[in-house]
Design an enzyme around this catalytic site. Structure first.
Site, PDB file in Angstrom:
ATOM      1  N   HIS A  18     -54.924 -54.732   4.436  1.00 61.46           N
ATOM      2  CA  HIS A  18     -55.530 -56.330   4.666  1.00 61.46           C
ATOM      3  C   HIS A  18     -54.402 -57.428   4.316  1.00 61.46           C
ATOM      4  O   HIS A  18     -54.556 -58.493   4.671  1.00 61.46           O
ATOM      5  CB  HIS A  18     -56.757 -56.544   3.704  1.00 61.46           C
TER       6      HIS A  18
ATOM      7  N   ASP B 259     -58.133 -49.348   4.844  1.00 60.69           N
ATOM      8  CA  ASP B 259     -57.372 -50.262   4.163  1.00 60.69           C
ATOM      9  C   ASP B 259     -55.733 -49.898   3.577  1.00 60.69           C
ATOM     10  O   ASP B 259     -55.445 -50.333   2.614  1.00 60.69           O
ATOM     11  CB  ASP B 259     -58.219 -51.292   2.993  1.00 60.69           C
TER      12      ASP B 259
ATOM     13  N   SER C 169     -52.666 -56.207  -4.626  1.00 64.46           N
ATOM     14  CA  SER C 169     -53.168 -55.515  -3.734  1.00 64.46           C
ATOM     15  C   SER C 169     -52.042 -54.618  -3.205  1.00 64.46           C
ATOM     16  O   SER C 169     -50.879 -54.907  -3.073  1.00 64.46           O
ATOM     17  CB  SER C 169     -53.634 -56.216  -2.321  1.00 64.46           C
TER      18      SER C 169
END
Length: 286
Positions: A129, A161, A236
């Site tokens: 992402h 992801d 992330s």
């Protein structure tokens, strides 16, 4: 209830736990229940305020300006676990293998997150992402000692992801060891390493709160490792590491209330899934 932006506005998809999915579990009480006709129950009001979001963020400068411009602090992180001495050693070994990932050139389309080296060939695992929100711009990584390298996108898998990057051999990143499948235990101490709000090399500690937690990611449901280690936008793609210095998962999402950052409920993609996907991408991409 409106979700406040900020904290380096999350640049990834909104994630929702299946338990919070109104298609499976309504937020409104039935007539005659505690919420009354047409009114949300206490559980409904709580769940409607709770969202699970991806952890990519805007540039560090943008995130820093948000923090500087807001005096009111969000809810404090719930992590209060003691820090075993082993975690200090684990952090020292982990940080050199972790990078900041920056995608895109203009502030309007840029995104940033974290990643880590998984082999001597300088392959780096991160979240897809981050790349998706950064658009088609160049991908750059910054090492723990401040060096920057252009990164090649070896491959991406949006359904999990995950994505794999590669940097030149001159980067000399230290690959991080991966935990054995099914070796992670609830209650064991862990650290999260990454670049929350652009603050590279940040290490936070907590425990594994739960395993096999079902989390809705995009249009699919995935099994995740839950942790109370403080993670925020920008984490992330970074590693969740045990006291032996082994990666147990890739930090991907957090639960928030009103978008106010970490509340001590974070989610990481389990390392067995990460390794399988990375191996497939590297094999496919050469």
């Amino acid at each position: 209830m409106a979700v406040q932006t900020g904290l380096g506005e999350p640049r990834g998809p909104w994630f929702v736990s299946p338990e919070l999915d109104p298609d499976r579990r309504g937020h409104w009480a039935a007539p005659g229940s505690e919420g009354g006709p047409g009114r949300p129950s206490w559980r409904g009001r709580l769940l409607s305020a709770l969202a699970v979001v991806a952890l990519a963020t805007l540039s560090g400068a943008a995130a820093g300006s948000w923090v500087a411009g807001h005096d009111a602090a969000g809810p404090a992180a719930a992590s209060a676990a003691p820090v075993p001495a082993e975690l200090v050693t684990a952090a020292e070994k982990t940080v050199p293998g972790v990078v900041s990932v920056m995608v895109g050139g203009s502030s309007a389309s840029s995104a940033s997150g974290s990643g880590f080296a998984i082999d001597r060939e300088q392959h780096i695992v991160t979240n897809d992402h981050i790349l998706a929100k950064g658009g088609s711009g160049p991908v750059t990584v910054e090492t723990s000692d401040g060096r920057r390298f252009n990164a090649e996108v070896v491959g991406r898998e949006s359904s999990s992801d995950l994505a794999v990057l590669k940097v030149p051999a001159s980067a000399g990143l230290t690959p991080l060891p991966l935990a054995k499948p099914n070796s992670t235990r609830v209650g064991e101490p862990v650290i999260a390493v990454g670049s929350p709000l652009g603050l590279a090399g940040t290490v936070t500690a907590g425990i594994v709160s739960a395993l096999n937690r079902q989390v809705k990611i995009g249009n699919g449901r995935h099994t995740a490792v839950q942790t109370d280690a403080s993670i925020n936008p920008g984490n992330s793609g970074g590693p969740l590491v045990n006291a032996r210095g082994e990666v147990v998962g890739v930090n991907t999402a957090i639960a928030t209330i009103d978008g106010n950052g970490s509340i001590g409920i974070g989610f990481a993609i389990p390392i067995d899934q990460v390794q399988q996907t990375a191996d497939t991408i590297i094999g496919r991409g050469g």
